[in-house]
Design a protein around this motif. Structure first.
Motif, PDB file in Angstrom:
ATOM      1  N   LEU A  74       0.842  -1.192   0.000  1.00  0.00           N
ATOM      2  CA  LEU A  74       0.000   0.000   0.000  1.00  0.00           C
ATOM      3  C   LEU A  74       0.879   1.244   0.000  1.00  0.00           C
ATOM      4  N   LEU A  75       1.001   1.865  -1.156  1.00  0.00           N
ATOM      5  CA  LEU A  75       1.768   3.100  -1.280  1.00  0.00           C
ATOM      6  C   LEU A  75       0.865   4.302  -1.045  1.00  0.00           C
ATOM      7  N   GLY A  76       1.479   5.456  -0.851  1.00  0.00           N
ATOM      8  CA  GLY A  76       0.723   6.671  -0.614  1.00  0.00           C
ATOM      9  C   GLY A  76      -0.227   7.029  -1.730  1.00  0.00           C
ATOM     10  N   ASP A  77      -0.004   6.477  -2.923  1.00  0.00           N
ATOM     11  CA  ASP A  77      -0.893   6.716  -4.064  1.00  0.00           C
ATOM     12  C   ASP A  77      -2.350   6.404  -3.727  1.00  0.00           C
ATOM     13  N   VAL A  78      -2.564   5.406  -2.862  1.00  0.00           N
ATOM     14  CA  VAL A  78      -3.909   4.966  -2.519  1.00  0.00           C
ATOM     15  C   VAL A  78      -4.688   6.068  -1.809  1.00  0.00           C
TER      16      VAL A  78
ATOM     17  N   PRO B  64      -8.803 -20.258   2.441  1.00  0.00           N
ATOM     18  CA  PRO B  64      -8.697 -21.723   2.479  1.00  0.00           C
ATOM     19  C   PRO B  64      -8.029 -22.320   1.251  1.00  0.00           C
ATOM     20  N   ASP B  65      -7.993 -21.567   0.138  1.00  0.00           N
ATOM     21  CA  ASP B  65      -7.397 -22.086  -1.086  1.00  0.00           C
ATOM     22  C   ASP B  65      -6.896 -20.919  -1.930  1.00  0.00           C
ATOM     23  N   VAL B  66      -6.069 -21.249  -2.908  1.00  0.00           N
ATOM     24  CA  VAL B  66      -5.412 -20.225  -3.714  1.00  0.00           C
ATOM     25  C   VAL B  66      -6.420 -19.405  -4.504  1.00  0.00           C
ATOM     26  N   GLU B  67      -7.395 -20.038  -5.097  1.00  0.00           N
ATOM     27  CA  GLU B  67      -8.340 -19.323  -5.945  1.00  0.00           C
ATOM     28  C   GLU B  67      -9.156 -18.297  -5.157  1.00  0.00           C
ATOM     29  N   SER B  68      -9.566 -18.641  -3.941  1.00  0.00           N
ATOM     30  CA  SER B  68     -10.333 -17.681  -3.147  1.00  0.00           C
ATOM     31  C   SER B  68      -9.450 -16.499  -2.733  1.00  0.00           C
ATOM     32  N   VAL B  69      -8.195 -16.752  -2.461  1.00  0.00           N
ATOM     33  CA  VAL B  69      -7.269 -15.667  -2.105  1.00  0.00           C
ATOM     34  C   VAL B  69      -7.063 -14.744  -3.305  1.00  0.00           C
ATOM     35  N   LYS B  70      -6.892 -15.324  -4.484  1.00  0.00           N
ATOM     36  CA  LYS B  70      -6.725 -14.513  -5.687  1.00  0.00           C
ATOM     37  C   LYS B  70      -7.972 -13.679  -5.968  1.00  0.00           C
ATOM     38  N   ALA B  71      -9.141 -14.286  -5.780  1.00  0.00           N
ATOM     39  CA  ALA B  71     -10.381 -13.571  -6.042  1.00  0.00           C
ATOM     40  C   ALA B  71     -10.523 -12.360  -5.114  1.00  0.00           C
ATOM     41  N   THR B  72     -10.193 -12.555  -3.844  1.00  0.00           N
ATOM     42  CA  THR B  72     -10.254 -11.442  -2.896  1.00  0.00           C
ATOM     43  C   THR B  72      -9.229 -10.370  -3.246  1.00  0.00           C
ATOM     44  N   ALA B  73      -8.044 -10.796  -3.654  1.00  0.00           N
ATOM     45  CA  ALA B  73      -7.007  -9.825  -4.025  1.00  0.00           C
ATOM     46  C   ALA B  73      -7.453  -8.965  -5.195  1.00  0.00           C
ATOM     47  N   ARG B  74      -8.109  -9.576  -6.163  1.00  0.00           N
ATOM     48  CA  ARG B  74      -8.601  -8.803  -7.314  1.00  0.00           C
ATOM     49  C   ARG B  74      -9.668  -7.793  -6.879  1.00  0.00           C
ATOM     50  N   ARG B  75     -10.516  -8.191  -5.942  1.00  0.00           N
ATOM     51  CA  ARG B  75     -11.542  -7.267  -5.459  1.00  0.00           C
ATOM     52  C   ARG B  75     -10.926  -6.102  -4.698  1.00  0.00           C
ATOM     53  N   VAL B  76      -9.909  -6.385  -3.880  1.00  0.00           N
ATOM     54  CA  VAL B  76      -9.207  -5.315  -3.156  1.00  0.00           C
ATOM     55  C   VAL B  76      -8.549  -4.355  -4.138  1.00  0.00           C
ATOM     56  N   ALA B  77      -7.915  -4.912  -5.160  1.00  0.00           N
ATOM     57  CA  ALA B  77      -7.236  -4.074  -6.151  1.00  0.00           C
ATOM     58  C   ALA B  77      -8.215  -3.152  -6.853  1.00  0.00           C
ATOM     59  N   ALA B  78      -9.409  -3.654  -7.145  1.00  0.00           N
ATOM     60  CA  ALA B  78     -10.415  -2.828  -7.804  1.00  0.00           C
ATOM     61  C   ALA B  78     -10.905  -1.713  -6.888  1.00  0.00           C
ATOM     62  N   ILE B  79     -11.060  -2.016  -5.611  1.00  0.00           N
ATOM     63  CA  ILE B  79     -11.544  -1.013  -4.655  1.00  0.00           C
ATOM     64  C   ILE B  79     -10.506   0.092  -4.446  1.00  0.00           C
ATOM     65  N   LEU B  80      -9.235  -0.292  -4.302  1.00  0.00           N
ATOM     66  CA  LEU B  80      -8.195   0.675  -3.958  1.00  0.00           C
ATOM     67  C   LEU B  80      -7.431   1.210  -5.162  1.00  0.00           C
ATOM     68  N   GLY B  81      -7.662   0.613  -6.335  1.00  0.00           N
ATOM     69  CA  GLY B  81      -6.925   1.042  -7.524  1.00  0.00           C
ATOM     70  C   GLY B  81      -5.477   0.612  -7.512  1.00  0.00           C
ATOM     71  N   LEU B  82      -5.219  -0.592  -7.029  1.00  0.00           N
ATOM     72  CA  LEU B  82      -3.845  -1.090  -6.940  1.00  0.00           C
ATOM     73  C   LEU B  82      -3.380  -1.702  -8.247  1.00  0.00           C
ATOM     74  N   PRO B  83      -2.107  -1.517  -8.620  1.00  0.00           N
ATOM     75  CA  PRO B  83      -1.584  -2.103  -9.851  1.00  0.00           C
ATOM     76  C   PRO B  83      -1.088  -3.526  -9.619  1.00  0.00           C
ATOM     77  N   GLY B  84      -0.826  -4.228 -10.730  1.00  0.00           N
ATOM     78  CA  GLY B  84      -0.155  -5.519 -10.672  1.00  0.00           C
ATOM     79  C   GLY B  84      -1.047  -6.723 -10.578  1.00  0.00           C
TER      80      GLY B  84
END
Length: 422
Positions: free
Chosen positions: A348-352, A398-418
């Motif tokens: 989380l950089l100051g850009d957020v 509990p599994d990789v796919e659920s973690v990835k799905a949550t990460a994508r949702r966080v990225a969309a909310i905060l505007g995170l790259p990568g």
């Protein structure tokens, strides 16, 4: 280079092991010290305090994140003799949170207190020329590092060395030998003319030119080594950088081919052993395309401290990298860490803290923290600036796919790259 000295026993060092909760005959509670007051120092302080240690931070900034949460904050420069004497008087052992603390200061502290990592190891990490020499020597003395080499490189300290750079090393990346991190002090060059211009732009300081390689991915390995030579390791984590700064770390089984993961761990342990390292060490690798199915490992650089890519261990493992930092310096046993959940770490950089128009805003923590498996870690910095590391978010599940799905949702909310290809 001569062989590394044999590991020292903690019994030969003053007051080690230093157990938490103990009080000396003079009434001094067991205290651990850290040079540097940034976020890594803050997380070290929290880990030490959780075990029951008192803590002391030496940092000149009165608002340093670690100093604000420590029992003692010595507000002096890192080479200040009185400050160093005060730290030594308070602490039973001392560590550092960043590699650019003066090696001489660590050497002065080591005259009376166990210091981990030691000045010699930190000095190597402060200079890319010495670092690459160390990697090369480690590889030459151990078959474990077979196939794990540095990228082809040339040292540039003089005009003659600049002229003598092999044409095959271009295009490449010119890096200052000292004080470069998070992409700073680095210039990409395509040919000899651009190389000469870049070196002049860097004020002709000592540099290393690395040949540009076909990069498939980046990874890192974090180990902890004790005074007795015991080494424990986390599994390799897969990293993604944006503009030279770590953006995403993926830590779960299968994040990279098994054979490469094992080789990276073995190489990191060998690098630590070669210099009789004590403490937490991170070694970064490039995964490059060499025509084989899995690719080849290239050792990039080392950090003599806990690392941004290891922050996931705070929530996904039974022992974090900061717990191991405390154990190693204090002479406590080093447990082999176990990862209980797949994890993704988002920097989380100051850009957020700014919208698309550059207007200050409060990130939507309400939406982020409503998602399952989200663990927010902010560093106590009151001023957000673009590019400044303000915190990180660990995501477990509990599994990789659920973690990835949550990460994508966080990225969309905060505007995170990568996260585009996650």
């Amino acid at each position: 280079m001569s062989a590394a000295p044999p590991p020292r026993s903690s019994s030969s060092l003053p007051d080690l092991p230093l157990f938490p909760g103990t009080v000396s005959a003079s009434g001094q509670p067991a205290t651990l010290g850290v040079m540097g007051g940034g976020q890594l120092g803050r997380m070290f302080v929290h880990a030490a305090q959780r075990l029951g240690y008192f803590t002391a931070v030496l940092d000149p900034d009165p608002q340093s994140p670690a100093g604000l949460v420590s029992h003692h904050h010595i507000q002096t420069g890192y080479s200040d003799e009185q400050g160093l004497a005060q730290l030594a008087a308070l602490c039973g052992a001392v560590t550092t949170e960043f590699e650019n603390v003066p090696a001489g200061a660590l050497q002065a502290l080591a005259a009376s207190r166990p210091v981990a990592p030691g000045a010699a190891a930190v000095a190597i990490a402060q200079n890319r020329i010495e670092e690459k020499s160390h990697f090369t020597a480690s590889a030459a003395e151990s078959g474990v590092l077979a196939g794990v080499t540095c990228a082809p490189y040339a040292v540039i300290e003089t005009a003659e060395q600049l002229k003598g750079v092999p044409a095959g090393f271009l295009p490449g990346i010119l890096k200052t030998a000292r004080m470069g991190y998070d992409g700073k002090g680095q210039v990409r060059v395509k040919n000899a003319d651009e190389l000469a211009t870049a070196w002049a732009g860097l004020k002709q300081v000592p540099c290393v030119l690395e040949k540009m390689l076909s990069l498939k991915a980046e990874c890192s390995v974090i180990v902890a080594r004790g005074w007795d030579g015991r080494v424990v390791s986390f599994a390799p984590q897969l990293n993604l950088h944006v503009d030279g700064i770590l953006a995403v770390t993926q830590a779960y089984e299968g994040n990279m081919p098994v054979a490469l993961a094992e080789r990276a761990q073995a190489a990191t342990k060998t690098i630590a052993k070669h210099i009789d390292y004590v403490g937490v060490l991170c070694v970064e690798f490039f995964l490059v395309d060499d025509g084989s199915a899995d690719g080849a490992l290239i050792v990039n650089e080392m950090a003599p401290r806990p690392h941004n890519s290891g922050h996931y261990t705070m929530d996904a493992c039974d022992v974090s990298q900061f717990d191991l930092q405390v154990h190693a310096m204090a002479g406590l046993p080093l447990p082999q860490p176990r990862q209980h959940s797949p994890a993704i770490m988002l920097n989380l950089l100051g850009d957020v803290w700014f919208d698309a128009q550059g207007k200050a805003r409060t990130p939507d923590w309400q939406a982020v923290l409503a998602l399952p498996g989200t663990h927010l870690h902010l560093y106590g910095k009151t001023e957000a600036r673009v590019g400044r590391k303000m915190g990180h978010l660990n995501i477990t599940g509990p599994d990789v796919e659920s973690v990835k799905a949550t990460a994508r949702r966080v990225a969309a909310i905060l505007g995170l790259p990568g996260l585009e290809d996650l």
